[in-house]
Design an enzyme around this catalytic site. Structure first.
Site, short mmCIF file in Angstrom:
data_model
loop_
_atom_site.label_atom_id
_atom_site.label_comp_id
_atom_site.label_asym_id
_atom_site.label_seq_id
_atom_site.Cartn_x
_atom_site.Cartn_y
_atom_site.Cartn_z
N GLN A 88 28.88 31.64 31.55
CA GLN A 88 29.10 32.56 30.43
C GLN A 88 30.12 32.03 29.43
OE1 GLN A 88 30.20 36.23 32.38
NE2 GLN A 88 28.19 36.49 33.31
N HIS A 150 32.85 35.95 33.19
CA HIS A 150 33.79 36.98 32.73
C HIS A 150 35.01 36.40 32.00
CE1 HIS A 150 32.20 39.98 36.01
NE2 HIS A 150 31.23 39.41 35.30
N GLU A 242 31.78 50.79 30.16
CA GLU A 242 32.74 51.77 29.68
C GLU A 242 33.07 51.60 28.21
OE1 GLU A 242 35.33 52.17 33.85
OE2 GLU A 242 36.32 51.61 31.97
N TYR A 252 43.08 50.61 33.45
CA TYR A 252 41.73 51.17 33.30
C TYR A 252 40.95 51.19 34.61
CZ TYR A 252 42.94 51.25 28.44
OH TYR A 252 43.59 51.53 27.26
N TYR A 263 25.95 44.58 42.81
CA TYR A 263 24.60 44.22 42.39
C TYR A 263 23.59 44.34 43.53
CZ TYR A 263 26.73 42.58 38.09
OH TYR A 263 27.41 42.52 36.90
#
Length: 371
Positions: A88, A150, A242, A252, A263
């Protein structure tokens, strides 16, 4: 923060989009069309609008491209830092300094790799004559990791003049609750890369730049046009994407509380609430994989004024959220027939909403009134 119910149980039902013609679409608020400004981009990630009318677009592979007079220039901008385009990772967000017209400063976030692993970096440079000059790294998340997931990377400069940098949990979830670890939170730095006084964990034995924690993987940040608040959204696992407002020192919750599951279908936690941890303003279950976000401030669609637009990768759509203050009162799915992963959503200085599609032949699209 006020918790809302799962999107599918909102009092206002989700209103599906109907395609009117090949390039004209309708929502509950009227018709619009898409104009293809450029194509042939390799997984574009972010767009910035220059005062002279040029547009800069990052490609995840590590190139910074120029769109001029409706044409994508062949030659990329020179001077871009070395980028680790793995998993990513790659060249990610792009942000102009608010005084760019005077100081020519811009900021780039990207994945970087060395012998110790991969991490998220932010570099500052001056943009002149199709090249980056005086580039220097002003932020590097520590410690590095062997994962390629991420990285987050979204950037913002609110009215306080500081640079806010989102860093993902790197796929190692427990890092998001460690104030001594840069992963899984939002960081606040000066534009020179220094640590401002007043950061919430500055006097603790932890990360001096950390501004929030418990964030899994923020993929959208936008400033509210009236309040100036920094809003964000982040990917949940399987469920639990979110929408939040970024506030100093707020936890959070990830992964201690979440509305998602693993998953493979197993639970992550049995908690969705915990004292001292913020509830999202809104969440999606199932996940839509949100990416990019912008508040609509244009004149073409008065009914959209103040609405929040969010792209979706997994669900391949554009989501319009109606707001009443911080309360999300309605949700509408747009472009569900387009068949494109929406990576970025931006308001252009021309008053139009701009989109980037996440593809090897990525496009720059502009939302226009229907003819």
């Amino acid at each position: 923060m006020r918790q809302l119910r799962i999107a599918t149980t909102l009092a206002l039902a989700i209103m599906p989009l109907t395609m009117v013609s090949a390039d004209t679409y309708t929502s509950s608020q009227g018709n619009f069309r898409l104009e293809t400004v450029a194509s042939g981009l390799e997984y574009p990630w972010a767009i910035a609008f220059l005062p002279n009318g040029d547009r800069l677009v990052t490609e995840r592979a590590g190139r910074l491209r120029v769109i001029r007079d409706g044409k994508l220039l062949d030659e990329p901008v020179s001077g871009v830092p070395d980028v680790a385009a793995r998993g990513q990772g790659g060249l990610l967000d792009l942000l102009l300094h608010p005084d760019f017209e005077t100081n020519r400063l811009l900021f780039l976030s990207y994945a970087h790799r060395n012998a110790e692993g991969m991490t998220t970096r932010v570099a500052r440079a001056e943009y002149r004559d199709g090249a980056l000059h005086d580039l220097r790294v002003i932020f590097e998340a520590e410690p590095r990791s062997g994962t390629s997931r991420h990285f987050a990377g979204r950037l913002a400069i609110p009215a306080d003049g500081y640079l806010y940098v989102a860093v993902g949990d790197r796929g190692e979830r427990d890092r998001a609750q460690d104030i001594g670890d840069d992963a899984g939170g939002v960081h606040r730095i000066t534009i020179d890369g220094e640590t401002p006084e007043g950061n919430p964990f500055h006097d603790e034995d932890g990360s001096k730049t950390l501004f929030t924690l418990g964030n899994r993987n923020i993929q959208g940040m936008a400033l509210h046009p009236e309040t100036g608040e920094l809003w964000s959204h982040e990917h949940g696992p399987r469920g639990g994407d979110e929408v939040n407002v970024i506030e100093a020192g707020t936890n959070y919750g990830w992964p201690v509380i979440t509305y998602g599951i693993n998953y493979n279908g197993t639970p992550i936690t049995d908690q969705t609430h915990k004292e001292g941890m913020a509830q999202p303003l809104h969440y999606w279950d199932p996940s839509i994989a949100p990416s990019g976000m912008a508040f609509y401030t244009g004149d073409d669609f008065p009914q959209w004024q103040g609405d929040l637009f969010v792209g979706a990768l997994k669900m391949q759509k554009l989501v319009r959220l109606e707001l009443d203050g911080r309360e999300i009162t309605g949700e509408e799915d747009l472009l569900t027939d387009l068949g494109e992963r929406i990576r970025a959503v931006s308001m252009g200085p021309d008053g139009h909403l701009w989109l980037l599609t996440d593809d090897s032949d990525g496009k720059v699209l502009r939302v226009m009134p229907a003819k």
